[in-house]
Design a protein around this motif. Structure first.
Motif, PDB file in Angstrom:
ATOM      1  N   ALA A 196     163.338 -58.936 127.213  1.00  0.00           N
ATOM      2  CA  ALA A 196     163.869 -60.078 127.964  1.00  0.00           C
ATOM      3  C   ALA A 196     163.099 -61.353 127.626  1.00  0.00           C
ATOM      4  N   ALA A 197     161.809 -61.229 127.295  1.00  0.00           N
ATOM      5  CA  ALA A 197     161.024 -62.410 126.919  1.00  0.00           C
ATOM      6  C   ALA A 197     161.648 -63.108 125.721  1.00  0.00           C
ATOM      7  N   MET A 198     162.115 -62.318 124.783  1.00  0.00           N
ATOM      8  CA  MET A 198     162.766 -62.885 123.607  1.00  0.00           C
ATOM      9  C   MET A 198     164.129 -63.468 123.972  1.00  0.00           C
ATOM     10  N   ALA A 199     164.872 -62.773 124.844  1.00  0.00           N
ATOM     11  CA  ALA A 199     166.193 -63.256 125.250  1.00  0.00           C
ATOM     12  C   ALA A 199     166.103 -64.604 125.953  1.00  0.00           C
ATOM     13  N   LEU A 200     165.042 -64.806 126.727  1.00  0.00           N
ATOM     14  CA  LEU A 200     164.898 -66.058 127.465  1.00  0.00           C
ATOM     15  C   LEU A 200     164.779 -67.257 126.524  1.00  0.00           C
ATOM     16  N   ILE A 201     163.920 -67.126 125.533  1.00  0.00           N
ATOM     17  CA  ILE A 201     163.723 -68.280 124.652  1.00  0.00           C
ATOM     18  C   ILE A 201     164.899 -68.446 123.694  1.00  0.00           C
ATOM     19  N   ALA A 238     166.855 -55.896 133.998  1.00  0.00           N
ATOM     20  CA  ALA A 238     166.509 -57.281 133.665  1.00  0.00           C
ATOM     21  C   ALA A 238     166.748 -57.569 132.187  1.00  0.00           C
ATOM     22  N   GLY A 239     166.376 -56.619 131.339  1.00  0.00           N
ATOM     23  CA  GLY A 239     166.581 -56.807 129.908  1.00  0.00           C
ATOM     24  C   GLY A 239     168.047 -56.845 129.523  1.00  0.00           C
ATOM     25  N   VAL A 240     168.833 -55.965 130.120  1.00  0.00           N
ATOM     26  CA  VAL A 240     170.267 -55.910 129.803  1.00  0.00           C
ATOM     27  C   VAL A 240     170.942 -57.228 130.150  1.00  0.00           C
ATOM     28  N   VAL A 241     170.742 -57.708 131.378  1.00  0.00           N
ATOM     29  CA  VAL A 241     171.444 -58.942 131.776  1.00  0.00           C
ATOM     30  C   VAL A 241     170.837 -60.176 131.117  1.00  0.00           C
ATOM     31  N   ALA A 242     169.541 -60.125 130.768  1.00  0.00           N
ATOM     32  CA  ALA A 242     168.941 -61.260 130.054  1.00  0.00           C
ATOM     33  C   ALA A 242     169.613 -61.447 128.698  1.00  0.00           C
ATOM     34  N   TRP A 243     169.884 -60.340 128.020  1.00  0.00           N
ATOM     35  CA  TRP A 243     170.579 -60.451 126.737  1.00  0.00           C
ATOM     36  C   TRP A 243     172.043 -60.824 126.930  1.00  0.00           C
ATOM     37  N   GLY A 244     172.624 -60.436 128.073  1.00  0.00           N
ATOM     38  CA  GLY A 244     173.971 -60.891 128.368  1.00  0.00           C
ATOM     39  C   GLY A 244     174.035 -62.405 128.479  1.00  0.00           C
ATOM     40  N   ILE A 245     173.057 -62.995 129.172  1.00  0.00           N
ATOM     41  CA  ILE A 245     173.001 -64.449 129.310  1.00  0.00           C
ATOM     42  C   ILE A 245     172.697 -65.103 127.960  1.00  0.00           C
ATOM     43  N   ALA A 246     171.791 -64.501 127.182  1.00  0.00           N
ATOM     44  CA  ALA A 246     171.454 -65.054 125.866  1.00  0.00           C
ATOM     45  C   ALA A 246     172.679 -65.075 124.954  1.00  0.00           C
ATOM     46  N   LEU A 247     173.442 -63.986 124.950  1.00  0.00           N
ATOM     47  CA  LEU A 247     174.648 -63.944 124.119  1.00  0.00           C
ATOM     48  C   LEU A 247     175.694 -64.943 124.607  1.00  0.00           C
ATOM     49  N   LEU A 267     176.827 -58.141 130.820  1.00  0.00           N
ATOM     50  CA  LEU A 267     176.780 -58.620 132.196  1.00  0.00           C
ATOM     51  C   LEU A 267     177.638 -57.746 133.106  1.00  0.00           C
ATOM     52  N   GLY A 268     178.774 -57.303 132.603  1.00  0.00           N
ATOM     53  CA  GLY A 268     179.612 -56.396 133.381  1.00  0.00           C
ATOM     54  C   GLY A 268     178.930 -55.065 133.623  1.00  0.00           C
ATOM     55  N   PHE A 269     178.268 -54.545 132.598  1.00  0.00           N
ATOM     56  CA  PHE A 269     177.529 -53.291 132.773  1.00  0.00           C
ATOM     57  C   PHE A 269     176.383 -53.489 133.759  1.00  0.00           C
ATOM     58  N   GLY A 270     175.794 -54.697 133.749  1.00  0.00           N
ATOM     59  CA  GLY A 270     174.721 -54.982 134.699  1.00  0.00           C
ATOM     60  C   GLY A 270     175.171 -54.814 136.133  1.00  0.00           C
ATOM     61  N   VAL A 271     176.400 -55.206 136.431  1.00  0.00           N
ATOM     62  CA  VAL A 271     176.925 -55.064 137.787  1.00  0.00           C
ATOM     63  C   VAL A 271     177.089 -53.589 138.153  1.00  0.00           C
ATOM     64  N   TYR A 272     177.229 -52.725 137.154  1.00  0.00           N
ATOM     65  CA  TYR A 272     177.327 -51.282 137.402  1.00  0.00           C
ATOM     66  C   TYR A 272     175.971 -50.594 137.284  1.00  0.00           C
ATOM     67  N   LEU A 273     174.933 -51.380 137.027  1.00  0.00           N
ATOM     68  CA  LEU A 273     173.562 -50.880 137.100  1.00  0.00           C
ATOM     69  C   LEU A 273     172.954 -51.173 138.467  1.00  0.00           C
ATOM     70  N   ASN A 274     173.312 -52.340 139.025  1.00  0.00           N
ATOM     71  CA  ASN A 274     172.701 -52.809 140.264  1.00  0.00           C
ATOM     72  C   ASN A 274     173.717 -53.697 140.975  1.00  0.00           C
ATOM     73  N   TYR A 275     174.037 -53.369 142.222  1.00  0.00           N
ATOM     74  CA  TYR A 275     175.034 -54.141 142.955  1.00  0.00           C
ATOM     75  C   TYR A 275     174.652 -55.619 143.048  1.00  0.00           C
ATOM     76  N   GLY A 276     173.355 -55.893 143.167  1.00  0.00           N
ATOM     77  CA  GLY A 276     172.900 -57.264 143.329  1.00  0.00           C
ATOM     78  C   GLY A 276     173.052 -58.125 142.104  1.00  0.00           C
ATOM     79  N   LEU A 277     173.328 -57.514 140.956  1.00  0.00           N
ATOM     80  CA  LEU A 277     173.401 -58.296 139.726  1.00  0.00           C
ATOM     81  C   LEU A 277     174.696 -59.078 139.582  1.00  0.00           C
TER      82      LEU A 277
END
Length: 445
Positions: A196-201, A238-247, A267-277
């Protein structure tokens, strides 16, 4: 540093420290209302509130990871900002991930290989406990919601019941690949979480601000959040959705439909990992707003929605209706320890726990974050808005240093806006926070 010249940063940092200090002191005042746990027994206090507002218990300890963590911290503070400024972008990306991984693993090894890493995901409350019994994935999805509520013979374990089935299936798929056991699961969470550190930048640069991306790199690589990245499943989320935002950010360049579709899938898979996402919609909107170009943003949005709908359609076709799960999980939440965690304490102590994961430099940067409109500021504000909404839902009471990792990642960008001449000072405080927490407490995640 001249505290008078930088009075806004100094005041914000001091207020954050005071909040954390008060949150640690209040549990010892024996107040019946403003307390981390009510209806408590000594054992419950030991299990759930010994280190409140953090989830863990007090234990001064050292480990063989200690010297490595100290060396990485020193090297990062002394040379990190300059290397991030001068290194080529292609080399900076893997270096940021590598430093984040090394820092995270060094902190984990302070607790030792088994205690700090390989057995973290093997308890009876965790996903791996259920994996051996999953022999039919379609049948599991079809009957998943029926096992969410507690006090049934076949109720899911705590973590499985509290999340959509994508979280459990991730570890089932890992097991089916022959990578079974706690160590492999831990490696998955740490590798994806530190990426996720890489996805952020990548995100910040894709939005047109490579300078800020470079300035943020040392802070996201050496974040105190590493204490909880090793090891919790929330680091994987966190890593999955961070790369979703990066993409998504990358897709706004030249209308890249396949990239926006991939962003939507993650990002869609993130919602099926955690309801709060579902709250990751806020950083996604921040990306589209920061692009400041209507049609690229619209096409990226449509592509991302299409990708997310594909994920939702697959889970729904196999029998899991997300809204049923979300309704039931709220009832399950209050069947557990949440009933004894009063909002009068956790409503504000949640943010104290969050600041332990973010470090002092993040709140110090808030005054500057709210005074300018630029991509990195919008991303930080979106992360902050997400945690505020999560807090007000009262479905996040305690353990937010772990639970809010997907949102906290975006707030870790904040120190980039601080004056560059002060970066070593703030980075030094960041690593001191992580080292202190990891050596004074044993965190449960």
């Amino acid at each position: 540093m001249n505290a008078i010249r930088y009075w806004r940063e100094s005041i914000a940092a001091v207020l954050a420290v005071v909040l954390v200090a008060v949150a640690f002191v209040v549990p010892y005042l024996d107040n019946e209302l403003i307390t981390p746990i009510i209806n408590r027994t000594p054992q419950q206090v030991r299990d759930f509130a010994d280190a409140a507002p953090l989830f863990g218990f007090r234990e001064l300890h050292l480990g063989w990871g200690t010297p490595f963590a100290i060396l990485i911290a020193i090297a990062g503070v002394l040379w990190g900002p300059e290397i991030a400024r001068r290194l080529s972008w292609r080399k900076l990306l893997p270096l940021t991930w590598g430093v984040s991984l090394a820092w995270t693993m060094a902190l984990a090894m302070v607790d030792g290989w088994r205690r700090g890493f390989s057995t973290r995901l093997s308890s009876t409350d965790e996903y791996l406990h259920e994996v051996p019994d999953i022999t039919d994935i379609p049948a599991t999805l079809q009957g998943f919601s029926e096992r969410i509520l507690d006090y049934q013979a076949d109720s899911w374990t705590t973590h499985v019941s509290g999340h959509p089935p994508g979280a459990l299936l991730t570890f089932v798929w890992l097991d089916r690949l022959g990578l079974s056991g706690g160590a492999w699961a831990a490696w998955l969470c740490v590798l994806v979480g530190t990426s996720a550190a890489m996805a952020l930048i990548v995100t910040v640069r894709a939005l047109g601000d490579e300078t800020m991306a470079r300035r943020a790199a040392p802070f996201v690589a050496l974040a105190p959040a590493a204490v909880w990245i090793a090891v919790s499943a929330d680091a994987f989320y966190a890593g999955v959705v961070a790369w979703g935002i990066a993409l998504l950010a990358l897709s706004t360049q030249k209308n890249r439909w396949p990239v926006s579709l991939a962003a939507g899938v993650l990002l869609g898979f993130g919602v099926y990992l955690n309801y709060g996402l579902g709250l990751m919609a806020l950083p996604a909107v921040a990306v589209l707003v920061a692009r400041r170009a209507l049609w690229p943003a619209v096409w990226s949005l449509l592509g991302a929605l299409a990708g997310a709908l594909v994920v939702a359609a697959i889970f729904t076709a196999y029998g899991f209706w997300w809204f049923d799960g979300y309704e039931l999980v709220q009832e399950r939440y209050y069947q557990g320890i949440a009933t004894d965690r009063p909002f009068e304490y956790w409503g504000w102590a949640n943010f104290a726990a969050l600041f332990c994961a973010l470090g002092i430099a993040v709140p110090a940067a808030f005054p500057r974050i709210f005074t300018r409109v630029q991509p990195i500021n919008l991303l930080v504000i979106a992360g902050l808005a997400a945690v505020v909404m999560a807090d007000l839902s009262q479905l996040s009471k305690a353990e937010t240093e772990r639970i809010w990792l997907p949102f906290a990642m975006w707030m870790l960008l904040a120190p980039a806006v601080l004056p560059q001449r002060t970066h070593r000072f703030w980075l030094g405080l960041q690593v001191l926070v992580a080292l202190a927490i990891n050596h004074l407490l044993f965190t449960n995640w």
